[in-house]
Design a protein around this motif. Structure first.
Motif, short mmCIF file in Angstrom:
data_model
loop_
_atom_site.label_atom_id
_atom_site.label_comp_id
_atom_site.label_asym_id
_atom_site.label_seq_id
_atom_site.Cartn_x
_atom_site.Cartn_y
_atom_site.Cartn_z
N ALA A 11 54.54 46.57 22.02
CA ALA A 11 54.16 45.79 23.20
C ALA A 11 53.08 46.51 24.01
O ALA A 11 52.03 45.92 24.35
CB ALA A 11 55.39 45.53 24.07
N GLY A 125 68.30 53.67 11.43
CA GLY A 125 66.97 54.17 11.10
C GLY A 125 66.96 55.55 10.49
O GLY A 125 67.89 55.95 9.78
N THR A 257 56.33 41.47 16.16
CA THR A 257 55.35 40.41 16.40
C THR A 257 55.49 39.82 17.79
O THR A 257 54.50 39.62 18.50
CB THR A 257 55.49 39.31 15.33
OG1 THR A 257 55.45 39.94 14.04
CG2 THR A 257 54.36 38.31 15.42
C1 FAD Z 1 65.57 50.91 12.51
C2 FAD Z 1 64.78 49.75 13.07
C3 FAD Z 1 64.18 48.87 12.21
C4 FAD Z 1 63.44 47.79 12.70
N1 FAD Z 1 62.86 46.94 11.81
C5 FAD Z 1 62.09 45.94 12.26
C6 FAD Z 1 61.42 45.08 11.34
O1 FAD Z 1 61.55 45.22 10.12
N2 FAD Z 1 60.63 44.10 11.85
C7 FAD Z 1 60.45 43.93 13.19
O2 FAD Z 1 59.67 43.05 13.60
N3 FAD Z 1 61.10 44.72 14.09
C8 FAD Z 1 61.90 45.70 13.65
N4 FAD Z 1 62.54 46.52 14.55
C9 FAD Z 1 62.42 46.22 15.98
C10 FAD Z 1 61.06 46.64 16.54
O3 FAD Z 1 60.80 47.99 16.20
C11 FAD Z 1 61.08 46.42 18.05
O4 FAD Z 1 61.34 45.05 18.32
C12 FAD Z 1 59.76 46.80 18.70
O5 FAD Z 1 59.43 48.15 18.40
C13 FAD Z 1 59.83 46.63 20.22
O6 FAD Z 1 58.60 47.00 20.76
P1 FAD Z 1 58.44 47.46 22.28
O7 FAD Z 1 57.04 47.96 22.40
O8 FAD Z 1 58.88 46.39 23.18
O9 FAD Z 1 59.48 48.66 22.51
P2 FAD Z 1 59.68 50.05 21.77
O10 FAD Z 1 59.30 49.96 20.35
O11 FAD Z 1 61.07 50.45 22.10
O12 FAD Z 1 58.65 51.03 22.50
C14 FAD Z 1 58.87 51.48 23.81
C15 FAD Z 1 58.13 52.80 24.02
O13 FAD Z 1 58.24 53.17 25.38
C16 FAD Z 1 58.43 54.57 25.47
N5 FAD Z 1 59.07 54.89 26.75
C17 FAD Z 1 60.33 54.58 27.14
N6 FAD Z 1 60.58 55.05 28.38
C18 FAD Z 1 59.42 55.67 28.78
C19 FAD Z 1 59.03 56.36 29.97
N7 FAD Z 1 59.86 56.50 31.02
N8 FAD Z 1 57.79 56.88 30.04
C20 FAD Z 1 56.91 56.72 29.01
N9 FAD Z 1 57.24 56.09 27.85
C21 FAD Z 1 58.47 55.57 27.74
C22 FAD Z 1 59.30 54.90 24.27
O14 FAD Z 1 59.20 56.25 23.92
C23 FAD Z 1 58.71 53.95 23.21
O15 FAD Z 1 57.67 54.58 22.48
C24 FAD Z 1 63.30 47.61 14.10
C25 FAD Z 1 63.91 48.49 14.98
C26 FAD Z 1 64.65 49.56 14.47
C27 FAD Z 1 65.31 50.52 15.43
#
Ligand code: FAD
Length: 276
Positions: A11, A125, A257
């Motif tokens: 995101a 994971g 996505t």
């Molecule tokens: C094992 C596993 C397998 C998965 N497989 C799939 C798949 O096959 N297909 C799929 O579409 N999705 C999959 N997912 C889900 C997908 O990874 C998530 O839906 C997606 O990563 C969410 O994106 P995001 O950016 O919202 O949050 P996140 O990926 O959680 O990213 C958030 C980021 O914010 C950072 N952060 C948090 N707090 C702070 C702070 N205070 N200061 C600075 N940085 C901070 C974290 O370190 C992290 O890097 C999987 C998830 C897991 C755990």
């Protein structure tokens, strides 16, 4: 500086790439040492991104990081945000301020009171995959999809696995049907993480699969919905000028996505507001 993005998962990275392309000056603050968020902990093939085939989650994370680098995003790694006060963001390594703030801090596995160690793995994971399970007794806690998925992976790698679920499992029937040979104990249990026992029975390792919870930086008094940040259709939170996108929000089905798309929508909205 026009916008600060907190969190470098799908995101936050997508939001940053679009802001950059739209000519909005931004900085991306990421707590860990690498970009990619939850994808960095997935060694499994990601089958769910339209148009992307044959990549593991970790490779998807690396592609996102490469893209951020290629377009010249100002990324600060190892920069956990400790506190947010209005438009002022305090991280471990400095203070930032901008009219727009994007919360893209995602979610993290629930611990359920367990402490992670080399025998206790919290969430699905890479930690589970690197656990030595062959010929060992492994207890998986939880009754959702991840519990059943991880139990199957442990079984397939030669572990002797049992699932403990306090209530009737909620996992998809398809996943439950894949491991008819794995015992599922339903009901209350006593787990002792120091003695590594459950109801006095000894195990070599625990896998804690209690789902995920939103990670919301301290200092923000945002409206939440079931622990997730409530946003409107433009991604704006209850605090004017503070946006949120991806898994930290209550908005969409969480996956790469949808999280990326949400980040893009927020970027577009901020660029429109800056033009007014
Ligand atoms: C094992 C596993 C397998 C998965 N497989 C799939 C798949 O096959 N297909 C799929 O579409 N999705 C999959 N997912 C889900 C997908 O990874 C998530 O839906 C997606 O990563 C969410 O994106 P995001 O950016 O919202 O949050 P996140 O990926 O959680 O990213 C958030 C980021 O914010 C950072 N952060 C948090 N707090 C702070 C702070 N205070 N200061 C600075 N940085 C901070 C974290 O370190 C992290 O890097 C999987 C998830 C897991 C755990």
């Amino acid at each position: 500086m026009d916008a600060i993005i907190i969190g470098g998962g799908p995101a936050g990275i997508s939001c940053a790439i679009w802001l950059k392309k739209l000519g909005v000056e931004c900085v991306l603050l990421e707590a860990s040492a690498q970009l990619g968020g939850l994808q960095t902990r997935s060694p499994y093939e990601n089958l769910w991104i339209p148009g992307v085939q044959g990549k593991t989650g970790q490779q998807v994370a690396a592609s996102l990081a490469d893209h951020a680098k290629a377009v010249g995003i100002d990324v600060r790694l190892g920069c956990p945000v400790l506190f947010v006060d209005g438009q002022q963001v305090t991280s471990l390594v400095g203070t930032y301020s901008a009219p727009y703030l994007v919360i893209a801090t995602g979610s993290q596995p629930r611990t359920g009171g367990f402490t992670a160690s080399d025998r206790i793995i919290i969430g699905p994971g890479v930690g589970m995959e690197t656990l030595d399970v062959k010929g060992r007794r492994v207890a998986i806690f939880g009754g959702g999809d991840n519990a059943f998925d991880q139990a199957r992976f442990v079984r397939d790698r030669g572990g002797e696995v049992t699932i403990f679920s306090r209530s009737a499992p909620r996992a998809q029937k398809l996943l439950q049907d894949m491991i008819p040979d794995v015992p599922v104990v339903v009901g209350p249990y006593q787990a002792d993480q120091d003695a590594m026992t459950i109801n006095s029975e000894a195990f070599d390792a625990f896998g804690v699969m209690f789902g995920f919870e939103a990670v919301v930086p301290d200092g923000l008094a945002l409206d939440l919905d079931n622990g997730y940040v409530r946003v409107d259709r433009f991604g704006e939170t209850s605090e004017p000028g503070v946006y949120a996108c991806g898994e930290v929000t209550d908005y969409w089905h969480p996956c790469v996505t949808t999280s990326a798309a949400h980040g893009i929508q927020v970027a577009k909205q901020i660029s429109i507001r800056l033009q007014r």
